[in-house]
Scaffold this motif. Structure first.
Motif, mmCIF file in Angstrom:
data_model
loop_
_atom_site.group_PDB
_atom_site.id
_atom_site.type_symbol
_atom_site.label_atom_id
_atom_site.label_comp_id
_atom_site.label_asym_id
_atom_site.label_seq_id
_atom_site.Cartn_x
_atom_site.Cartn_y
_atom_site.Cartn_z
ATOM 1 N N VAL A 187 45.384 94.304 39.208
ATOM 2 C CA VAL A 187 45.366 93.150 38.296
ATOM 3 C C VAL A 187 46.756 92.525 38.348
ATOM 4 O O VAL A 187 47.689 93.120 38.911
ATOM 5 N N VAL A 208 43.563 90.607 43.426
ATOM 6 C CA VAL A 208 43.323 91.144 42.084
ATOM 7 C C VAL A 208 41.846 91.024 41.699
ATOM 8 O O VAL A 208 41.144 90.108 42.116
ATOM 9 N N ARG A 210 40.947 91.346 38.321
ATOM 10 C CA ARG A 210 40.974 90.716 36.996
ATOM 11 C C ARG A 210 42.265 89.950 36.915
ATOM 12 O O ARG A 210 43.251 90.361 37.529
#
Ligand code: HPA
Ligand code: ZN
Length: 331
Positions: A187, A208, A210
């Protein structure tokens, strides 16, 4: 009882309440540059991300021992549980401790002491996400990943935080590649103060899964379309955005428009000891001041479990999701 939820954007160092900061200062013989709890609270009037970070790093001076990190995490988990948090994916900033002579062992072992008994003590399952400070060098991030190798059985993923503007995601391409090769989830903070282009770069260059904040994606309609299509979750932090002046007032927060656009939004607390509220307080704020109704609040809670890194325990995720669907809002 508040609606069950997962907290996906929470810096453990940002849960250091002034009272605990002074208690740890005394225990460790450290002097804080404030005379009292009230004076420290008064210093929490921020202009932007950097003015917050200055105080955030200054207060960390009190965190020295394994026990300090254990006490910090335990206090957070107790508060989170009281606000309906059933699962917490917790960020920590090892470089902010290593630079003060505090070892990775004190940080991870201390946090782990609280996390490993959290289900039993607080009814909260947990994951750990190690963040790199983006205003430090890429080489320092890579060294930190190396130092974390003995602890990787307790670390689920990596993140990227601290001062965003001028430190685009691509600076950390190699360390994200190395982390991916080690099986770590990825992330990154992007689009908090930085532009929408940083969100795109975090997806394309860092891979990523999120995006933390991601608020400014709304300036790029094509990016919004992509985030919706690819169902990339965003970990929004409404009270943080007000306190760091990413939005002027909560009533102008784009969360309703983001939900309307079909984005997978979640609501989180970021640094609750500094921004005036934990996860449940953020839910209450968007209900009261953005007029989100029960369907939207249930959607936010559902999204938090769908977006969580529970792929290794789908049975648990299903249980949490069933709790969300069965939840009855108080009349
Ligand atoms: N943004 C960037 N870095 C941070 C934050 C944040 O909101 N909180 C703690 N470190
Ligand atoms: Zn954050």
């Amino acid at each position: 009882m508040p609606i069950p939820k997962a907290e996906l954007h929470l810096h453990i160092e940002g849960t250091l309440e002034p009272e605990l900061a002074f208690a740890l200062a005394e225990r460790n013989g450290v002097t804080l540059p404030y005379a009292s709890v009230d004076e420290l609270r008064a210093a929490q009037a921020f202009d932007d991300l950097q003015s917050f970070l200055d105080l955030y790093y200054a207060c960390m001076a009190v965190l020295r021992t394994e026990r300090d990190f254990e006490d910090l995490a335990d206090a957070y988990l107790r508060r989170a549980a009281a606000q309906g948090v059933r699962h917490a994916e917790i960020f920590f900033d090892p470089q902010a401790h290593l630079s003060r002579g505090v070892g990775m062992d004190a940080v991870v072992d201390g946090l782990w002491r609280a996390l490993s008994r959290s289900e039993e003590t607080h009814g909260v399952s947990t994951r750990l996400i190690m963040c790199f400070l983006r205003d430090e060098s890429a080489g320092s991030a890579m060294e930190t990943l190396e130092l974390a190798r003995p602890y990787l059985d307790r670390i689920t993923g990596i993140g990227l935080d601290s001062a965003e503007v001028g430190h685009p995601p691509a600076k950390f391409r190699e360390v994200y590649e190395a982390a991916a090769a080690l099986g770590l989830r990825r992330v990154a903070h992007a689009g908090e103060e930085g532009p929408a282009a940083y969100v795109t770069e975090a997806l394309d260059v860092l891979g990523v899964e999120r995006v933390d904040h991601g608020l400014r994606c709304m300036e790029d309609p094509e990016l919004v379309e992509r985030l919706v299509r690819e169902r990339i979750p965003l970990t929004l932090c409404p009270l943080s955005n007000v306190r760091l002046r990413a939005v002027d007032v909560l009533e102008e927060h784009p969360l309703p428009a983001m939900l309307e656009a079909g984005l997978v939004c979640t609501v989180n607390s970021d640094d609750p000891a500094y921004f005036g509220g934990y996860a449940g307080d953020n839910f209450d704020a968007v209900r009261d001041r953005l007029g989100l109704g029960e369907d939207r609040l249930r959607e936010l809670a559902r999204n938090s479990f769908l977006a969580s890194f529970l792929e290794d325990d789908e049975e648990r995720r299903a249980r949490y999701l069933a709790e969300v669907e069965a939840y009855e809002f108080p009349a």
